[in-house]
Motif scaffolding. Structure first.
Motif, short mmCIF file in Angstrom:
data_model
loop_
_atom_site.label_atom_id
_atom_site.label_comp_id
_atom_site.label_asym_id
_atom_site.label_seq_id
_atom_site.Cartn_x
_atom_site.Cartn_y
_atom_site.Cartn_z
N ALA A 71 11.44 -10.80 -0.04
CA ALA A 71 12.45 -12.06 0.16
C ALA A 71 11.07 -13.57 1.32
O ALA A 71 10.99 -13.09 2.70
CB ALA A 71 13.00 -10.98 2.07
N SER A 72 11.27 -14.32 0.51
CA SER A 72 10.21 -15.32 0.39
C SER A 72 10.18 -16.22 0.50
O SER A 72 10.67 -16.55 -0.72
CB SER A 72 9.08 -14.70 0.77
OG SER A 72 7.47 -15.73 0.92
N GLU A 73 9.98 -17.57 0.70
CA GLU A 73 10.44 -18.56 0.18
C GLU A 73 9.30 -19.70 -0.56
O GLU A 73 9.19 -19.77 -1.56
CB GLU A 73 10.55 -19.79 0.83
CG GLU A 73 9.32 -19.89 1.93
CD GLU A 73 9.58 -20.76 3.21
OE1 GLU A 73 8.44 -21.52 3.96
OE2 GLU A 73 10.55 -21.23 3.26
N TYR A 74 8.24 -18.12 -0.64
CA TYR A 74 7.19 -17.98 -1.95
C TYR A 74 7.15 -17.50 -2.46
O TYR A 74 7.95 -16.76 -2.62
CB TYR A 74 5.56 -18.26 -1.13
CG TYR A 74 5.25 -18.83 0.46
CD1 TYR A 74 4.82 -20.69 -0.11
CD2 TYR A 74 5.25 -18.81 1.79
CE1 TYR A 74 4.15 -21.45 0.78
CE2 TYR A 74 5.05 -19.51 2.71
CZ TYR A 74 4.84 -20.86 2.58
OH TYR A 74 4.94 -21.66 3.46
N GLY A 75 6.28 -16.83 -3.97
CA GLY A 75 5.96 -16.83 -5.43
C GLY A 75 4.68 -17.24 -5.43
O GLY A 75 4.37 -16.82 -6.75
N LEU A 76 3.48 -16.99 -4.82
CA LEU A 76 2.85 -17.41 -5.70
C LEU A 76 2.02 -15.95 -6.62
O LEU A 76 2.28 -15.01 -7.31
CB LEU A 76 1.63 -18.03 -5.03
CG LEU A 76 0.08 -18.65 -5.94
CD1 LEU A 76 0.42 -19.43 -6.89
CD2 LEU A 76 -0.51 -19.13 -4.74
N THR A 77 0.95 -14.83 -5.52
CA THR A 77 0.66 -13.96 -6.02
C THR A 77 1.39 -12.68 -4.98
O THR A 77 0.99 -12.65 -3.98
CB THR A 77 -0.96 -13.93 -5.69
OG1 THR A 77 -1.39 -14.08 -4.34
CG2 THR A 77 -1.48 -15.43 -7.12
N SER A 78 0.74 -11.49 -5.34
CA SER A 78 0.98 -9.92 -4.75
C SER A 78 0.15 -9.14 -4.81
O SER A 78 -0.53 -9.05 -6.36
CB SER A 78 2.19 -10.00 -4.95
OG SER A 78 2.93 -9.78 -6.75
N SER A 79 0.40 -7.91 -4.70
CA SER A 79 -1.09 -6.80 -4.74
C SER A 79 -0.36 -5.56 -4.44
O SER A 79 1.02 -5.70 -3.50
CB SER A 79 -1.96 -7.46 -4.60
OG SER A 79 -1.97 -6.92 -2.81
N ILE A 80 -0.24 -4.77 -5.75
CA ILE A 80 -0.20 -3.16 -5.06
C ILE A 80 -0.78 -2.55 -5.32
O ILE A 80 -2.05 -2.17 -6.33
CB ILE A 80 1.55 -3.25 -5.70
CG1 ILE A 80 1.55 -1.90 -5.50
CG2 ILE A 80 1.08 -2.69 -7.09
CD1 ILE A 80 2.72 -1.19 -6.31
N PHE A 81 -1.19 -1.45 -4.34
CA PHE A 81 -2.11 -0.18 -4.35
C PHE A 81 -1.19 1.16 -4.52
O PHE A 81 -0.94 1.84 -3.97
CB PHE A 81 -3.17 -0.14 -3.22
CG PHE A 81 -4.06 -1.56 -2.97
CD1 PHE A 81 -5.47 -1.70 -3.68
CD2 PHE A 81 -3.74 -2.61 -2.76
CE1 PHE A 81 -6.04 -2.92 -3.23
CE2 PHE A 81 -3.72 -3.76 -2.57
CZ PHE A 81 -5.60 -4.24 -2.59
N THR A 82 -2.29 1.26 -5.71
CA THR A 82 -0.80 2.85 -6.47
C THR A 82 -2.08 3.60 -7.32
O THR A 82 -2.84 2.82 -8.05
CB THR A 82 0.37 3.33 -6.58
OG1 THR A 82 0.75 4.02 -6.78
CG2 THR A 82 0.48 1.70 -7.44
N VAL A 86 0.72 -1.53 0.10
CA VAL A 86 -0.10 -0.60 0.17
C VAL A 86 1.17 1.50 0.81
O VAL A 86 1.74 1.52 0.94
CB VAL A 86 -0.71 0.05 1.42
CG1 VAL A 86 -1.67 1.21 1.01
CG2 VAL A 86 -1.93 -0.89 1.22
N LEU A 87 1.07 1.78 -1.24
CA LEU A 87 1.99 3.02 -1.09
C LEU A 87 1.04 4.68 -1.00
O LEU A 87 0.27 4.50 -1.18
CB LEU A 87 2.32 3.33 -2.79
CG LEU A 87 2.97 1.81 -3.42
CD1 LEU A 87 3.59 2.52 -4.75
CD2 LEU A 87 3.97 1.97 -2.20
#
Ligand code: NAD
Length: 479
Positions: A406-417, A259-260
């Protein structure tokens, strides 16, 4: 007292005899016994694999448009029985009825969507270096697929594996999760009402240790399509290794939400809250950790705390108006409670929730927000399958991306801007299979659902997911 149903495996177009050994299935909202399902023996699993093998060549020889017809018939039957199916899912899994209904409708649409591929599966012709030669690439079915399912979207996952497998000419043996098998047997009853050729679709139920490991170590399986935890995925890789069996692994996640400073905070709060609350927080791709810019952190934490505090929960059948049902079982509940306690002890501040809910029955955990989190805390690193939202304050996009990656997972991500450049920088630099911009995390069937790092190998949905169920055969044709 009503009779408890005893479900039977489905092998070679027939329901198997009543099982000798069974597993009890309970309602997580009240502990009631719902059904007994087979703890299948090795011989039954082998029988199902043999039936799938025997049926595969004939099935692949049918025109794809004919195979599509069967998927459409099943989709129609699902729509005709949608309310009953949704109730079966809710009773054994605990999700609210409206979400179970979405799952049922999405499943029918998914079968239709994959049926549409019948006329679109394409090979290639490549220019040769030799005079008079054509190089043809054919897409061919891999053979027999083992589809091993989790409990969180158990009905949809049947279609996510079966539909691309069948439309491309494979046959399948499905193993539902022993936590939520009833909906799979109800799905199977609908399949049995169609004239789908025997052996094309088989169901064997049982524990992972017994049935799962028999399937995954069997030389008759050509592709293991698995959705579940990282730990089980690793065991499956080891079991598949001696036969060099092809793998498609959809594993866990720890989706960051960024969240930016310029974000629409109300939009971010609503989307992240909805993402964390859906299915009581038991979703692989939903927002599981927030990185919020320091300049808007107080405002965001205040609003998301209020939104989570207003989230209602309870038995989704007795109280159809609630936002969340129970967690799937006692193990899941205890794990969430322990992770929150560890976060509290490590310096996290619980701004709402933080306890097992005292409703008298069911595996309910209060919707929870944890502020003052740091990257080294377990709650920011490990998957938490519950409506628990840990928040870390960061300074700007670069730090947010570094922490997210910096995570062992890499499924989903999101950004709010509101800034397209920031959004594109995030898409370029986030090392994840999916990124959602200014919206909740929920994939489209025509997209591609896939993770990197420990979140899996390969993916599902759309053209790329479909082609995971094929192998490419090249022919050099000299004329
Ligand atoms: P799980 O790994 O415990 O079980 C999944 C399935 O694997 C079950 O059918 C189980 O019986 C079977 N299994 C267990 N041990 C096995 C073995 N040794 N060999 C073969 N099969 C075995 O997972 P779960 O608790 O049912 O589901 C939750 C997990 O699934 C979470 O980690 C979640 O993130 C993940 N998930 C991922 C996606 C995705 O698309 N990436 C989607 C839904 C769920």
């Amino acid at each position: 007292m009503t009779d408890i149903p005893v479900y039977q495996n489905f092998i070679n177009g027939e329901f198997a005899p009543t099982p000798k050994n069974t597993i009890d299935v309970h309602n997580p909202a009240n502990g009631n016994l719902l059904s007994r399902v087979p703890e299948s023996e090795t011989g039954e699993v082998e029988h199902a694999i043999a039936a799938a093998k025997a049926a595969q060549t004939g099935w692949a020889a049918k025109p794809a448009i004919e195979r599509a017809g069967y998927l459409r018939k099943i989709a129609t039957k699902i729509r005709e029985n949608a309310d009953e199916l949704a109730k079966v899912i809710t009773l054994e899994q605990g999700k609210i009825l409206s979400l179970a209904r979405v799952e049922v409708d999405f499943t029918a649409d998914y079968l239709d969507y994959m049926a549409e591929w019948a006329r679109r599966i394409e090979g290639e012709i490549i220019t040769s270096d030799r005079v008079g030669e054509n190089i043809f690439l054919f897409r061919k079915p891999v053979g027999v697929v083992a589809g091993i399912l989790p409990w969180n979207f158990p009905f949809f996952l049947i279609a996510r594996k079966m539909a691309p497998a069948l439309i491309t000419g494979n046959t399948i043996v499905i193993k539902p999760s022993e936590e939520t098998p009833n909906n799979c047997f109800e799905f199977t009853k609908l399949v049995a009402e169609t004239d789908l050729p025997p052996g094309v679709f088989n169901v064997v139920c049982g524990s992972g240790a017994q049935v799962g490991s028999t399937l995954t170590s069997h030389a008759g399986i050509d592709l293991i399509s698995f959705t579940g935890s990282v730990e089980t995925g690793a065991r499956i890789m080891a079991a598949a290794a001696p036969n060099i069996t092809k793998l498609n692994l959809e594993l866990g996640g720890k989706a960051p939400a960024i969240v930016l400073a310029d974000a629409d905070i109300d939009l971010a709060v609503t989307a992240i809250k909805n993402s964390r609350v859906i299915n009581s927080g038991q979703v692989c791709n939903c927002a599981e950790r927030v990185y919020v810019d320091a300049s808007v952190a107080d405002q965001f934490i205040d609003k998301i705390t209020k939104a989570m505090a207003m989230t209602t929960y309870g038995d989704p059948i007795a109280r159809p108006d609630v936002d969340m049902g129970p967690l799937v079982n006692r193990i899941g509940l205890d794990k969430v409670a322990a992770m929150v306690e560890t976060a509290r002890a490590a310096g996290g501040t619980i701004t709402t929730g933080g306890k097992i809910a005292e409703l008298g029955q069911g595996f309910h955990y209060q919707p929870t927000v944890i502020a003052d989190c740091r990257s080294d805390m377990e709650i920011m690193r490990k998957e938490v399958f519950g409506a628990v939202l840990p928040i870390q304050v960061v300074s700007g996009l670069d730090e947010a991306i570094t922490c997210a990656n910096a995570s062992e997972y890499g499924l989903t991500s999101s950004i709010f801007t509101k800034n397209l450049s920031f959004a594109l920088q995030a898409v370029n630099q986030l090392n994840f299979g999916e990124t959602y911009v200014n919206r909740e995390n929920f994939e489209a069937m025509q997209g591609y659902h896939a993770g990197v790092r420990k979140s899996g190998i390969g993916g599902a949905d759309g053209k790329h997911g479909l082609y995971e169920y094929t192998h490419t055969h090249v022919a050099y044709i000299q004329t």
